[in-house]
Design a protein around this motif. Structure first.
Motif, mmCIF file in Angstrom:
data_model
loop_
_atom_site.group_PDB
_atom_site.id
_atom_site.type_symbol
_atom_site.label_atom_id
_atom_site.label_comp_id
_atom_site.label_asym_id
_atom_site.label_seq_id
_atom_site.Cartn_x
_atom_site.Cartn_y
_atom_site.Cartn_z
ATOM 1 N N GLU A 202 -34.440 -54.501 -0.880
ATOM 2 C CA GLU A 202 -33.622 -53.322 -0.593
ATOM 3 C C GLU A 202 -32.826 -53.579 0.674
ATOM 4 O O GLU A 202 -33.383 -53.974 1.702
ATOM 5 N N LYS A 322 -43.935 -44.700 5.002
ATOM 6 C CA LYS A 322 -42.789 -43.792 4.870
ATOM 7 C C LYS A 322 -43.271 -42.640 4.001
ATOM 8 O O LYS A 322 -43.559 -42.830 2.822
ATOM 9 N N ARG A 359 -43.700 -43.680 10.027
ATOM 10 C CA ARG A 359 -42.255 -43.623 10.301
ATOM 11 C C ARG A 359 -41.777 -42.198 10.571
ATOM 12 O O ARG A 359 -42.172 -41.253 9.877
ATOM 13 N N LYS A 395 -36.462 -44.905 14.366
ATOM 14 C CA LYS A 395 -35.207 -45.665 14.315
ATOM 15 C C LYS A 395 -34.431 -45.485 15.614
ATOM 16 O O LYS A 395 -34.535 -44.449 16.266
ATOM 17 N N ASP A 400 -29.146 -43.066 11.066
ATOM 18 C CA ASP A 400 -29.604 -44.169 10.229
ATOM 19 C C ASP A 400 -28.858 -45.473 10.485
ATOM 20 O O ASP A 400 -28.004 -45.852 9.677
ATOM 21 N N GLU A 428 -27.000 -53.328 6.792
ATOM 22 C CA GLU A 428 -26.714 -52.362 5.727
ATOM 23 C C GLU A 428 -25.416 -51.602 5.971
ATOM 24 O O GLU A 428 -24.656 -51.337 5.042
#
Ligand code: GCW
Length: 737
Positions: A202, A322, A359, A395, A400, A428
């Motif tokens: 992914e 997650k 997370r 994060k 994101d 990404e």
């Protein structure tokens, strides 16, 4: 008599005696081997551990300091240390020094711990103060001979010291008078692989997963060892093997056996394995009716599962989770909190010394509040509610992994909970594998950001390394950019992001420029005419991508789902907070997300001085302007330009910067091998084309809303808006099942 030998690099070395006829075959075999090495000599596989021969004069100087090697081999780690020294010195100096037991001449290299090496013990070095994984490299006199000692408190520290020593040689640093000491406060320095069990990665842009689950546990691809060596060379000490969108099968005996095999390869290099687990695994794997974390049967199932794992892998690291995010199951499905879920798993792992990384990337489709606020709202009230062996993995920014985000307001806001940094190494949102974007400055910018949570100097780095609030359990995670491509990362320059991540996980105060220079020298060589312009180019690259994709605090404007290319017009489902229009809020009058005190008030999640700065449109840095404020197109910027003109200037500058990067590279032909040179040249051409696409599509779209002319001298988009809107990309890598 055998007249052919091979040096440490496997090259044939012939002495001057006549060659018996029978040896021709052996000679041919060796030549074939050498030829094969040449065939893919510079395909990027060797990463920054190339160890190619140094210039003769430099090698000669170093040889005086590498006349003999004293290194034990009593443990697998010590064997790895020996092998790396032989390989590194053999390659760099043309010939590795002989392994011996006593110091008999000047220039010995002595490696070990006080426990593993009587010589090191005799030197009475202060290794205890180095802590776990720390090392020192020192020029010393041993039995009357000047030499070098590389010592640690444990084997892995010595291994790290050896890699550091080799780096000094690779980057042609003086080694005659060394007095280096390195320790780290960061306990967990992890790579998170988003690899699925079917081999799909992914958000991976470097081919399939390197884990060949089908052939494991029997076939141990040599690549696994190179993966471990490479990670150890930058101090990475753990790897989460599978995607956080976890498949429950990873917890079945079939897969645990394979995980055990990988753990066995990594162990000598100081790397532990961790697994992402699916919260509902007790149902899918265990056959239970519920995964409620307070249900005794569920708790027992996880305890038994942990026991089973530790029977196979005694040094197993723990779980990454997650939960209740983007469709993943979690404790809230049963009316329980994130702390209930994390603590249940923590209790199962605690008897074995394992940890839970829970997370904080949590936001909900049904919550109408600003997505940027949701993680803080969810987790801040839980500060102090987690077990000692739980870290919250946060994060870097509140949305994101965008090209630029302000730091996540959770940093500094949960003093009683260890917060682990999560960076994304795979690009990404930054052009996948083909855009040259060096992430060092992004990482550095976040780590150096001052949360002001405990007064001035409360940097994110100090939150994460535990200094600010006195945590011993600390860590950093990087979402890996590694795949089965020959060059590991999909491009040679993307290797720098793996490297920079690891170096900063070890020491979050390092400068990204210094790291870039180290990496460039190790990866491409020490040609000064090459190193300087390449480092400049790398340092420019992050601001360039911000400019051509999302300038002035814009964010999340990329293609739907696959995240390839610009789609600022996208307003499709299934949820508003997955669409660009949610984030830019542009219309005829203006643009930007009002997160000020008159808007969503996300600013209030920061410590008061930071909140006040972000809230004030005159004080907020331009870089975050449209992240925090919605402003008219005609808003007058500090530069004197209107907001619209400024935006167009930034988009255009981004493209111009890529052109400059290309020109720089264009002047460097001949300084490195043709293979890697050409690949980077073609990738830069792709980047320029796509930077132009980002600029033009974005300007065309925003102009369709505001109807304003472009500032004088700025070219119109190449195509009409409809052209960009009609583009479709059905098979983008890294996306989809
Ligand atoms: O950014 C999003 C990615 C998802 C990813 C998710 C996450 C693993 O687009 O692919 O899922 O973040 O971090 O959980």
């Amino acid at each position: 008599m055998l007249a052919i030998t091979a040096d440490a690099e496997g090259r044939a070395v012939r002495d001057r005696r006549p060659v018996p006829v029978g040896l021709v075959a052996a000679l041919l075999a060796l030549l074939a081997l050498f030829g094969a090495r040449l065939a893919h000599a510079e395909d990027g596989y060797e990463l920054w551990l190339r160890y190619h021969a140094l210039p003769a004069a430099q090698a000669a100087t170093y040889r005086d300091h590498a006349s003999q090697l004293l290194a034990g081999d009593a443990t697998p780690t010590q064997q790895a240390i020996r092998q790396e020294l032989l390989r590194g010195l053999g390659g760099l100096l043309g010939k590795a020094p002989p392994l011996e037991d006593t110091v008999t001449r000047d220039g010995a290299i002595v490696v070990g711990t006080p426990a593993s090496s009587p010589l090191v013990a005799r030197l009475k070095l202060d290794t205890a103060g180095l802590g776990h994984d720390g090392y020192l490299i020192r020029s010393v006199v041993i039995d009357g001979h000047p030499g070098t000692v590389i010592a640690g408190q444990d084997d892995v520290g010595v291994l790290y010291g050896v890699f550091h020593f080799l780096r000094l040689l690779q980057t042609e640093q003086p080694i005659a008078q060394l007095d280096l000491r390195q320790s780290t406060r960061m306990k967990l320095r992890l790579l998170d692989h988003w690899d699925n069990l079917d081999g799909h990665v992914e958000r991976g842009y470097a081919g399939a997963s390197i884990w060949d689950w089908q052939k494991l546990p029997d076939w141990l691809d040599p690549r696994y060892t190179d993966y471990a060596r490479t990670n150890a060379s930058i101090g990475i000490n753990g790897t989460v093997l599978n995607n956080v969108n976890a498949q429950p099968a990873i917890l079945t005996p079939l897969y645990l056996d394979k995980v055990k095999a990988l753990a066995g390869v990594f162990r000598p290099y100081g790397i532990r394995v961790y697994l992402s687990v699916r919260f509902s695994a007790p149902i899918e794997v265990g056959g239970l009716k519920t995964a409620d974390p307070l249900d005794p049967q569920v708790r027992r199932w996880w305890r038994d599962k942990a026991d089973e794992i530790y029977r196979l892998i005694p040094d197993f690291g723990g779980f990454l989770v997650k939960a209740n995010s983007e469709g993943q199951p979690g404790p809230q499905d049963y009316g329980r909190s994130h702390a209930d879920g994390a603590n249940m798993l923590a209790d199962a792992l605690a008897p074995h010394g394992g940890i839970v990384m829970w997370r904080a990337f949590v936001y909900s489709q049904t919550n109408v509040d600003d997505r940027a606020k949701q993680a803080y709202a969810e987790f801040k009230p839980l500060d102090g509610a987690f077990r000692d062996n739980v870290l919250l993995q946060v994060k870097n920014g509140p949305i994101d992994f965008q090209p630029r985000e302000p730091f996540n307001p959770l940093f500094g806001a949960m003093p009683r909970t260890p917060l682990m940094m999560e960076f994304q190494v795979t690009k990404e949102y930054l052009g996948f594998a083909t855009h040259l974007v060096y992430l060092g400055p992004l990482f550095e910018e976040t780590l150096a950001a001052d949360t002001m949570a405990r007064g001035k100097g409360s940097t994110v780095a100090k939150v994460v390394d535990g200094e600010l609030d006195g945590h011993a359990l600390t860590g950093m995670a990087g979402v890996a950019n590694i795949g089965a491509d020959r060059d590991w990362c999909g491009s040679d320059f993307d290797q720098a992001n793996w490297y920079a991540y690891g170096r900063l996980a070890w020491d979050p105060t390092l400068s990204s420029r210094a790291i870039a220079e180290e990496w460039t020298r190790m990866t491409f060589g020490n040609d000064e005419a090459f190193v300087k312009p390449v480092v400049d180019m790398m340092m420019l690259s992050r601001e360039a991508v911000v400019d051509y994709m999302t300038p002035l605090g814009l964010h999340h404007l990329m293609g739907h789902g696959h995240h390839y290319g610009p789609e600022p017009w996208d307003a499709s489902g299934p949820r508003a907070d997955w669409t660009p229009v949610y984030y830019h809020r542009a219309d005829k009058q203006g643009i930007g997300f009002d997160r000020s005190s008159t808007g969503s008030n996300a600013v209030a999640q920061y410590a008061p001085p930071v909140a006040a700065q972000f809230d004030d449109v005159r004080r907020v840095p331009d870089a975050y302007l449209l992240w925090f404020h919605h402003l008219p197109w005609t808003y007058r910027m500090r530069s004197g330009h209107t907001l619209w003109d400024e935006l167009v200037t930034h988009y255009t500058r981004g493209v111009d910067d890529v052109k400059k990067m290309r020109e720089t590279w264009g002047r460097l032909d001949g300084h490195i091998d043709a293979e890697r040179y050409r690949k980077a040249a073609v990738f830069l051409a792709i980047q320029q084309k796509e930077a132009q696409w980002w600029r033009d599509a974005s300007i065309a779209y925003f102009q369709s809303l505001n109807g304003l002319p472009l500032p004088a001298g700025y070219p119109a988009p190449e195509h009409p808006l409809a052209y960009y809107q009609a583009l479709r990309f059905p098979y983008v890598p890294g996306h989809g099942p």
